[in-house]
Write a protein that holds these residues in place. Structure first.
Motif, short mmCIF file in Angstrom:
data_model
loop_
_atom_site.label_atom_id
_atom_site.label_comp_id
_atom_site.label_asym_id
_atom_site.label_seq_id
_atom_site.Cartn_x
_atom_site.Cartn_y
_atom_site.Cartn_z
N PRO A 1 0.89 -1.30 -0.55
CA PRO A 1 -0.24 -0.05 -0.10
C PRO A 1 0.70 1.20 0.03
O PRO A 1 0.34 2.09 -0.04
CB PRO A 1 -0.88 -0.91 1.75
CG PRO A 1 -0.03 -1.48 2.41
CD PRO A 1 1.30 -2.06 1.25
N SER A 2 2.31 1.20 0.67
CA SER A 2 3.09 2.34 -0.12
C SER A 2 3.37 3.33 -1.67
O SER A 2 2.26 2.38 -2.31
CB SER A 2 4.62 1.85 0.17
OG SER A 2 5.14 2.44 0.05
N ASP A 3 2.63 4.81 -1.48
CA ASP A 3 3.42 4.78 -2.56
C ASP A 3 4.53 5.27 -2.98
O ASP A 3 5.05 6.22 -3.81
CB ASP A 3 2.48 6.27 -2.52
CG ASP A 3 2.59 7.50 -1.93
OD1 ASP A 3 3.88 7.61 -0.51
OD2 ASP A 3 2.70 8.54 -1.56
N LEU A 4 5.97 4.76 -2.49
CA LEU A 4 7.28 4.96 -2.77
C LEU A 4 7.49 4.64 -3.94
O LEU A 4 6.94 3.20 -4.38
CB LEU A 4 8.13 4.71 -1.55
CG LEU A 4 7.78 5.18 0.16
CD1 LEU A 4 8.92 4.23 0.90
CD2 LEU A 4 8.28 6.48 -0.12
N THR A 5 8.40 4.77 -4.32
CA THR A 5 8.92 4.75 -5.45
C THR A 5 10.53 4.29 -5.65
O THR A 5 11.19 5.80 -4.94
CB THR A 5 8.94 5.37 -6.92
OG1 THR A 5 9.02 6.96 -6.68
CG2 THR A 5 6.42 5.64 -7.00
N LEU A 6 11.13 4.08 -6.52
CA LEU A 6 13.14 4.01 -6.63
C LEU A 6 12.67 5.35 -7.12
O LEU A 6 14.00 5.67 -6.36
CB LEU A 6 13.22 2.33 -7.17
CG LEU A 6 13.04 1.93 -6.10
CD1 LEU A 6 14.00 0.74 -7.16
CD2 LEU A 6 14.25 1.72 -5.12
N GLY A 7 12.00 6.39 -7.78
CA GLY A 7 12.45 7.22 -8.18
C GLY A 7 12.23 7.87 -7.45
O GLY A 7 13.08 9.06 -7.50
N GLY A 8 11.21 8.08 -6.86
CA GLY A 8 11.21 8.76 -6.23
C GLY A 8 12.20 9.26 -4.71
O GLY A 8 12.51 10.34 -4.20
#
Length: 178
Positions: free
Chosen positions: A47-54
Motif C-alpha cells: 500500500p506504500s506510494d514510495l517509488t525508487l525514482g522518488g
C-alpha cells in the motif's frame, strides 16, 4: 554507468568510517535504481506510494538540505530553490514521476559531489566532528546539529531507504542481490 560499492574498512578514523559507510549506502541506492526502465522507477509496492525514482530524488534533496543548507549555510540548489514546498511538502518524492533514470541519477550524483565538497570544506581545518553546523535547524530552541550528527543522520537516512529500495526492487523484477 559504473557505480562502485566498496565495503567499509574494519579499521579507520571516525571521519573515514562514517564517510565510507555513507558512500556504501549512497552506492546501494543508486544500484537499486540502475538497470530499470523509467516506467519501473515509477512503480510502487502497495500500500506504500514510495517509488525508487522518488527515493532517488528525495535523497538528492536530503544531501543538499543537510550538507549545503545546514552544514555550510548555502542557499538551496536547483531544483530545491524553486520547489513548491508549500503546495506539496513531499514534492521531492512526487515530482520524480515521469523523470528518466538518467536525470534522477545525475541529480543524485551531483548532490553527492556537492555534499562531499561541503564536508571537505567543513573539515579542512581538522576533523572536528563536534563542530556545530553553520545553520541551526531549530535556532529558537537552542538545538544545533554537529558535523557528527549530520554524518550519522545521513547514514541512517540512506540505510532506512535502502531497506525500502530492496523491497521495491524485488517487487519490480525479483532482484534480491543488487
Amino acid at each position: 554507468m559504473t557505480i562502485e560499492r566498496a565495503d567499509p574498512a574494519y579499521s579507520n578514523d571516525e571521519v573515514g568510517m562514517l564517510r565510507s559507510f555513507l558512500d556504501r549506502y549512497r552506492a546501494t541506492i543508486r544500484l537499486q535504481a540502475s538497470g530499470l526502465t523509467d516506467a519501473q522507477l515509477d512503480q510502487t509496492l502497495p500500500p506504500s506510494d514510495l517509488t525508487l525514482g522518488g527515493m532517488v530524488k528525495h535523497l538528492a534533496f536530503v544531501e543538499d538540505y543537510w550538507f549545503s543548507y545546514h552544514l555550510r549555510a548555502e542557499e538551496p540548489a536547483p531544483p530545491w530553490d524553486t520547489a513548491p514546498w508549500d503546495d506539496d511538502p513531499d514534492w521531492d518524492w512526487h515530482s520524480a514521476a515521469g523523470a528518466s533514470h538518467a536525470e534522477l541519477d545525475a541529480l543524485l550524483a551531483a548532490a553527492i559531489a556537492r555534499s562531499d565538497a561541503c564536508l571537505d570544506a567543513a573539515l579542512a581545518d581538522g576533523p572536528e566532528l563536534d563542530r556545530p553546523v553553520a545553520r541551526p535547524r531549530d535556532p529558537g530552541k537552542g538545538a544545533t546539529a554537529t558535523v557528527r550528527w549530520v554524518l550519522v543522520h545521513m547514514v541512517e537516512e540512506y540505510c532506512r531507504h535502502a531497506g525500502h529500495a530492496d523491497l521495491i526492487r524485488q517487487s519490480i523484477d525479483g532482484a534480491t542481490d543488487v
